[in-house]
Design a protein around this motif. Structure first.
Motif, PDB file in Angstrom:
ATOM      1  N   UNK A  28      -2.019   4.722   8.494  1.00 24.60           N
ATOM      2  CA  UNK A  28      -1.663   5.472   6.888  1.00 24.60           C
ATOM      3  C   UNK A  28      -1.035   7.284   7.314  1.00 24.60           C
ATOM      4  N   UNK A  29      -1.376   6.872   8.341  1.00 26.59           N
ATOM      5  CA  UNK A  29      -0.915   8.453   8.516  1.00 26.59           C
ATOM      6  C   UNK A  29       0.522   8.233   8.646  1.00 26.59           C
ATOM      7  N   UNK A  30       0.649   7.629   9.412  1.00 22.53           N
ATOM      8  CA  UNK A  30       2.248   7.318  10.240  1.00 22.53           C
ATOM      9  C   UNK A  30       2.777   7.282   9.794  1.00 22.53           C
ATOM     10  N   UNK A  31       2.257   6.132   8.095  1.00 24.45           N
ATOM     11  CA  UNK A  31       3.297   5.448   7.601  1.00 24.45           C
ATOM     12  C   UNK A  31       3.827   6.341   6.478  1.00 24.45           C
ATOM     13  N   UNK A  32       3.204   7.581   6.347  1.00 22.85           N
ATOM     14  CA  UNK A  32       3.322   8.473   5.681  1.00 22.85           C
ATOM     15  C   UNK A  32       4.217   9.578   6.440  1.00 22.85           C
ATOM     16  N   UNK A  33       4.257   9.688   7.718  1.00 24.07           N
ATOM     17  CA  UNK A  33       5.055  10.515   7.908  1.00 24.07           C
ATOM     18  C   UNK A  33       6.322   9.990   7.671  1.00 24.07           C
ATOM     19  N   UNK A  34       6.493   8.609   8.529  1.00 21.27           N
ATOM     20  CA  UNK A  34       7.576   7.931   8.384  1.00 21.27           C
ATOM     21  C   UNK A  34       8.022   7.437   7.578  1.00 21.27           C
ATOM     22  N   UNK A  35       7.293   7.414   6.416  1.00 23.55           N
ATOM     23  CA  UNK A  35       7.901   7.083   4.641  1.00 23.55           C
ATOM     24  C   UNK A  35       8.536   8.895   4.157  1.00 23.55           C
ATOM     25  N   UNK A  36       8.025  10.080   4.448  1.00 22.78           N
ATOM     26  CA  UNK A  36       8.862  10.880   4.649  1.00 22.78           C
ATOM     27  C   UNK A  36      10.386  11.171   5.096  1.00 22.78           C
ATOM     28  N   UNK A  71       8.673   0.879   0.481  1.00 24.37           N
ATOM     29  CA  UNK A  71       7.546  -0.017   0.842  1.00 24.37           C
ATOM     30  C   UNK A  71       6.378   1.053   1.518  1.00 24.37           C
ATOM     31  N   UNK A  72       6.981   2.136   2.206  1.00 19.96           N
ATOM     32  CA  UNK A  72       6.038   2.534   3.585  1.00 19.96           C
ATOM     33  C   UNK A  72       4.257   2.593   2.655  1.00 19.96           C
ATOM     34  N   UNK A  73       5.007   3.728   1.951  1.00 24.14           N
ATOM     35  CA  UNK A  73       3.962   5.250   1.137  1.00 24.14           C
ATOM     36  C   UNK A  73       2.685   4.452   0.233  1.00 24.14           C
ATOM     37  N   UNK A  91      -3.575   1.150   2.799  1.00 22.91           N
ATOM     38  CA  UNK A  91      -4.179   1.407   4.420  1.00 22.91           C
ATOM     39  C   UNK A  91      -5.652   2.675   4.417  1.00 22.91           C
ATOM     40  N   UNK A  92      -5.568   3.052   3.198  1.00 21.43           N
ATOM     41  CA  UNK A  92      -6.020   4.788   2.626  1.00 21.43           C
ATOM     42  C   UNK A  92      -7.175   3.961   2.373  1.00 21.43           C
ATOM     43  N   UNK A  93      -7.247   2.898   1.142  1.00 23.19           N
ATOM     44  CA  UNK A  93      -8.298   2.545   0.459  1.00 23.19           C
ATOM     45  C   UNK A  93      -8.870   1.700   1.292  1.00 23.19           C
ATOM     46  N   UNK A  94      -8.478   1.063   2.268  1.00 24.01           N
ATOM     47  CA  UNK A  94      -8.837  -0.359   2.781  1.00 24.01           C
ATOM     48  C   UNK A  94      -9.595   0.135   3.961  1.00 24.01           C
TER      49      UNK A  94
END
Length: 94
Positions: free
Chosen positions: A12-20, A58-60, A66-69
């Motif tokens: 999730x952190x990787x997706x947040x960074x990549x999304x930003x 879709x990234x965020x 994933x954080x919720x999971x």
């Protein structure tokens, strides 16, 4: 932390960074490619726009899911571990 929950948080952190980064650099990337390819690259830039918009949209949400999971996995794993040990809350027997 439970290993599966930890993996979910890391992804999730990787997706947040990549999304930003995608949100910050999408316009620059689009303009760079459009300038280099010229006026005849309209089809290619339309495909690029569609792909980049899909990534941004879709990234965020995927990271948030994933954080919720991870929260649910951690909560359920600690409840099941406590009930196996006998240290969890007393259960009512009907």
């Amino acid at each position: 932390m439970y290993p599966t929950a930890k993996k979910c948080v890391i992804w999730a952190v990787c997706l947040f960074v990549f999304g930003a980064l995608a949100m910050a650099w999408t316009t620059d990337l689009y303009m760079l490619i459009a300038d280099r390819m010229g006026a005849n690259a309209q089809v290619g830039t339309a495909v690029l726009t569609t792909v980049l918009n899909g990534l941004r949209w879709s990234l965020f949400p995927t990271g948030a899911a994933l954080i919720g999971a991870a929260v649910v996995i951690q909560a359920l794993s600690s409840d099941s571990a406590a009930s196996r040990d006998g240290s969890g809350p007393a259960r009512r027997e009907s």
